[in-house]
Write a protein that holds these residues in place. Structure first.
Motif, PDB file in Angstrom:
ATOM      1  N   PHE A   1      -7.259  -3.706 -15.121  1.00  0.00           N
ATOM      2  CA  PHE A   1      -6.912  -2.355 -14.702  1.00  0.00           C
ATOM      3  C   PHE A   1      -7.987  -1.347 -15.081  1.00  0.00           C
ATOM      4  CE2 PHE A   1      -4.733   1.737 -15.295  1.00  0.00           C
ATOM      5  CZ  PHE A   1      -4.114   1.863 -14.061  1.00  0.00           C
ATOM      6  N   LEU A   2      -8.469  -1.408 -16.315  1.00  0.00           N
ATOM      7  CA  LEU A   2      -9.436  -0.415 -16.780  1.00  0.00           C
ATOM      8  C   LEU A   2     -10.845  -0.677 -16.272  1.00  0.00           C
ATOM      9  CD1 LEU A   2      -8.282   0.041 -20.503  1.00  0.00           C
ATOM     10  CD2 LEU A   2      -7.608   1.331 -18.464  1.00  0.00           C
ATOM     11  N   ALA A   3     -11.112  -1.906 -15.832  1.00  0.00           N
ATOM     12  CA  ALA A   3     -12.446  -2.249 -15.339  1.00  0.00           C
ATOM     13  C   ALA A   3     -12.575  -2.114 -13.832  1.00  0.00           C
ATOM     14  CB  ALA A   3     -12.798  -3.681 -15.751  1.00  0.00           C
ATOM     15  N   THR A   4     -11.479  -1.802 -13.150  1.00  0.00           N
ATOM     16  CA  THR A   4     -11.495  -1.653 -11.693  1.00  0.00           C
ATOM     17  C   THR A   4     -11.597  -0.178 -11.332  1.00  0.00           C
ATOM     18  OG1 THR A   4     -10.121  -3.627 -11.440  1.00  0.00           O
ATOM     19  CG2 THR A   4     -10.249  -2.144  -9.557  1.00  0.00           C
ATOM     20  N   GLU A   5     -12.491   0.145 -10.428  1.00  0.00           N
ATOM     21  CA  GLU A   5     -12.713   1.535 -10.056  1.00  0.00           C
ATOM     22  C   GLU A   5     -11.452   2.134  -9.427  1.00  0.00           C
ATOM     23  OE1 GLU A   5     -15.315   3.405 -10.682  1.00  0.00           O
ATOM     24  OE2 GLU A   5     -16.247   1.703 -11.730  1.00  0.00           O
ATOM     25  N   PRO A   6     -11.142   3.398  -9.743  1.00  0.00           N
ATOM     26  CA  PRO A   6      -9.939   4.031  -9.191  1.00  0.00           C
ATOM     27  C   PRO A   6      -9.890   4.009  -7.672  1.00  0.00           C
ATOM     28  CG  PRO A   6     -10.809   5.359 -10.984  1.00  0.00           C
ATOM     29  CD  PRO A   6     -11.815   4.267 -10.718  1.00  0.00           C
ATOM     30  N   GLU A   7     -11.028   4.124  -7.010  1.00  0.00           N
ATOM     31  CA  GLU A   7     -11.017   4.120  -5.546  1.00  0.00           C
ATOM     32  C   GLU A   7     -10.628   2.747  -4.996  1.00  0.00           C
ATOM     33  OE1 GLU A   7     -15.457   4.135  -6.803  1.00  0.00           O
ATOM     34  OE2 GLU A   7     -13.570   5.057  -7.445  1.00  0.00           O
ATOM     35  N   VAL A   8     -10.964   1.684  -5.731  1.00  0.00           N
ATOM     36  CA  VAL A   8     -10.547   0.340  -5.315  1.00  0.00           C
ATOM     37  C   VAL A   8      -9.045   0.180  -5.500  1.00  0.00           C
ATOM     38  CG1 VAL A   8     -10.792  -2.129  -5.774  1.00  0.00           C
ATOM     39  CG2 VAL A   8     -12.807  -0.643  -5.817  1.00  0.00           C
ATOM     40  N   GLN A   9      -8.520   0.675  -6.612  1.00  0.00           N
ATOM     41  CA  GLN A   9      -7.080   0.633  -6.837  1.00  0.00           C
ATOM     42  C   GLN A   9      -6.331   1.425  -5.770  1.00  0.00           C
ATOM     43  OE1 GLN A   9      -7.180   2.138 -10.834  1.00  0.00           O
ATOM     44  NE2 GLN A   9      -7.193   0.095 -11.742  1.00  0.00           N
ATOM     45  N   ALA A  10      -6.868   2.578  -5.416  1.00  0.00           N
ATOM     46  CA  ALA A  10      -6.235   3.385  -4.367  1.00  0.00           C
ATOM     47  C   ALA A  10      -6.259   2.649  -3.035  1.00  0.00           C
ATOM     48  CB  ALA A  10      -6.943   4.734  -4.254  1.00  0.00           C
ATOM     49  N   ALA A  11      -7.350   1.937  -2.755  1.00  0.00           N
ATOM     50  CA  ALA A  11      -7.439   1.179  -1.509  1.00  0.00           C
ATOM     51  C   ALA A  11      -6.417   0.042  -1.483  1.00  0.00           C
ATOM     52  CB  ALA A  11      -8.848   0.623  -1.329  1.00  0.00           C
ATOM     53  N   MET A  12      -6.230  -0.625  -2.615  1.00  0.00           N
ATOM     54  CA  MET A  12      -5.217  -1.679  -2.684  1.00  0.00           C
ATOM     55  C   MET A  12      -3.837  -1.124  -2.334  1.00  0.00           C
ATOM     56  SD  MET A  12      -6.204  -3.862  -6.114  1.00  0.00           S
ATOM     57  CE  MET A  12      -4.705  -4.858  -5.979  1.00  0.00           C
ATOM     58  N   ILE A  13      -3.509   0.019  -2.898  1.00  0.00           N
ATOM     59  CA  ILE A  13      -2.199   0.627  -2.661  1.00  0.00           C
ATOM     60  C   ILE A  13      -2.058   1.029  -1.199  1.00  0.00           C
ATOM     61  CG2 ILE A  13      -0.755   2.623  -3.220  1.00  0.00           C
ATOM     62  CD1 ILE A  13      -1.948   2.422  -6.087  1.00  0.00           C
ATOM     63  N   ARG A  14      -3.125   1.578  -0.620  1.00  0.00           N
ATOM     64  CA  ARG A  14      -3.041   2.001   0.782  1.00  0.00           C
ATOM     65  C   ARG A  14      -2.899   0.806   1.713  1.00  0.00           C
ATOM     66  NH1 ARG A  14      -6.872   6.132  -0.811  1.00  0.00           N
ATOM     67  NH2 ARG A  14      -8.616   4.796  -0.216  1.00  0.00           N
ATOM     68  N   VAL A  15      -3.711  -0.239   1.489  1.00  0.00           N
ATOM     69  CA  VAL A  15      -3.716  -1.381   2.401  1.00  0.00           C
ATOM     70  C   VAL A  15      -2.417  -2.170   2.329  1.00  0.00           C
ATOM     71  CG1 VAL A  15      -4.806  -3.624   2.873  1.00  0.00           C
ATOM     72  CG2 VAL A  15      -6.226  -1.613   2.444  1.00  0.00           C
ATOM     73  N   MET A  16      -1.902  -2.403   1.121  1.00  0.00           N
ATOM     74  CA  MET A  16      -0.781  -3.334   0.945  1.00  0.00           C
ATOM     75  C   MET A  16       0.569  -2.668   0.738  1.00  0.00           C
ATOM     76  SD  MET A  16      -2.434  -6.451  -1.265  1.00  0.00           S
ATOM     77  CE  MET A  16      -2.925  -5.446  -2.674  1.00  0.00           C
ATOM     78  N   LEU A  17       0.598  -1.363   0.507  1.00  0.00           N
ATOM     79  CA  LEU A  17       1.872  -0.681   0.288  1.00  0.00           C
ATOM     80  C   LEU A  17       2.077   0.452   1.287  1.00  0.00           C
ATOM     81  CD1 LEU A  17       3.289   0.300  -3.200  1.00  0.00           C
ATOM     82  CD2 LEU A  17       3.544   1.779  -1.235  1.00  0.00           C
ATOM     83  N   THR A  18       1.161   1.412   1.286  1.00  0.00           N
ATOM     84  CA  THR A  18       1.330   2.573   2.152  1.00  0.00           C
ATOM     85  C   THR A  18       1.233   2.206   3.631  1.00  0.00           C
ATOM     86  OG1 THR A  18       0.323   3.925   0.419  1.00  0.00           O
ATOM     87  CG2 THR A  18       0.558   4.920   2.591  1.00  0.00           C
ATOM     88  N   ALA A  19       0.214   1.437   4.005  1.00  0.00           N
ATOM     89  CA  ALA A  19       0.022   1.102   5.423  1.00  0.00           C
ATOM     90  C   ALA A  19       1.186   0.301   6.007  1.00  0.00           C
ATOM     91  CB  ALA A  19      -1.305   0.363   5.622  1.00  0.00           C
ATOM     92  N   PRO A  20       1.701  -0.726   5.323  1.00  0.00           N
ATOM     93  CA  PRO A  20       2.861  -1.427   5.889  1.00  0.00           C
ATOM     94  C   PRO A  20       4.070  -0.521   6.116  1.00  0.00           C
ATOM     95  CG  PRO A  20       1.858  -2.771   4.188  1.00  0.00           C
ATOM     96  CD  PRO A  20       1.178  -1.439   4.132  1.00  0.00           C
ATOM     97  N   VAL A  21       4.308   0.392   5.165  1.00  0.00           N
ATOM     98  CA  VAL A  21       5.427   1.329   5.326  1.00  0.00           C
ATOM     99  C   VAL A  21       5.194   2.220   6.536  1.00  0.00           C
ATOM    100  CG1 VAL A  21       6.611   3.308   4.294  1.00  0.00           C
ATOM    101  CG2 VAL A  21       6.090   1.299   2.900  1.00  0.00           C
TER     102      VAL A  21
END
Length: 260
Positions: free
Chosen positions: A91-111
């Motif tokens: 979690f701490l070694a992953t860039e925030p923009e990558v984490q945001a992209a994960m959320i958009r691709v796999m959570l926000t976009a399907p909804v």
């Protein structure tokens, strides 16, 4: 049938299954060349295929995809939310923009895609929505891959809710929860050598098998399906174990993968 993340892996396998079952297809992913190659393969087999490249990490992508489909005069009676990726550096070694992209691709976009396309399905009295989640969504979260499991847990719960809400409308909603599957997924996140060493060959399933199980489950309107007896047993075990033991179990998993 609109399939996201269709350029490889489970998405491409699902495209082949739906093509064999007589569906016209709309394929989307970031990699246009791979999409065009798959489209050519499926068209040679008699399928009608449209390619609409899109990057679902862009917040505007779902609406843009919806508008592009409408502009072509196409009707979407089926939606497969398959696009996804993970980053396992921690979690701490992953860039925030990558984490945001994960959320958009796999959570926000399907909804958003379900919200955009489901009303038309309900109006026509027919539809299929298959959300590709993961066995990880049925297990406690894994350290080092902190967001992936919780995102997939959300997708499973959202699928269950939508399944209940659309019952009786002719629209089927299913969450597909595969375990370890032979795709490019672990190459992309850099864990191929580790997972191959940590888990025996019998624990792995082919993308083709997973796709066929997902297709069948959605056709019969099951709220969720986990391919493989062992994966089903693991999910059930994690559900019934006390939190302390369940966390210890997934902690051992993370150590085998050298993630914590």
């Amino acid at each position: 049938m609109l399939i996201t993340g269709a350029s490889a892996g489970i998405g491409a396998a699902l495209a082949r299954v739906y093509a064999v079952e007589g569906w016209d297809l709309i394929l989307t992913a970031r990699r246009e060349r791979a999409l065009q190659a798959l489209a050519g393969e499926l068209a040679a087999g008699g399928a009608t295929v449209a390619v609409v490249p899109e990057d679902l990490a862009d917040p505007a992508a779902p609406r843009r995809l919806f508008d592009a489909v409408a502009a072509r005069g196409l009707t979407v009676d089926g939606l497969v939310n398959n696009a996804g990726f993970s980053r396992t550096a921690g979690f701490l070694a992953t860039e925030p923009e990558v984490q945001a992209a994960m959320i958009r691709v796999m959570l926000t976009a399907p909804v958003e895609l379900a919200r955009l396309f489901a009303p038309g399905m309900v109006e026509r009295g027919y539809g299929r929505i298959l959300n590709v989640a993961s066995l990880a969504g049925r297990m406690p979260a894994t350290g080092g891959d902190t967001l992936y499991g919780p995102i997939k847990s959300f997708l499973i719960k959202a699928s269950q809710g939508l399944h209940l809400e659309l019952r009786g409308t002719g629209v089927h909603v299913t969450a597909l929860c595969p375990g370890y599957t032979l795709t490019e997924f672990h190459d992309a996140n850099g864990t191929r050598a580790e997972v191959s060493a940590a888990y025996p060959a019998w624990m792995w399933q082919t993308a083709e098998h997973v796709a066929r199980v997902g297709y069948a489950a959605c056709e019969t309107n099951r709220p969720g399906v986990t391919p493989g007896v062992m994966n089903t047993l693991l999910a059930g075990l994690a559900k019934h174990l006390p939190d302390r033991l369940a966390l210890a179990m997934v902690g051992g998993h993370a150590k085998r993968l050298k993630r914590i």
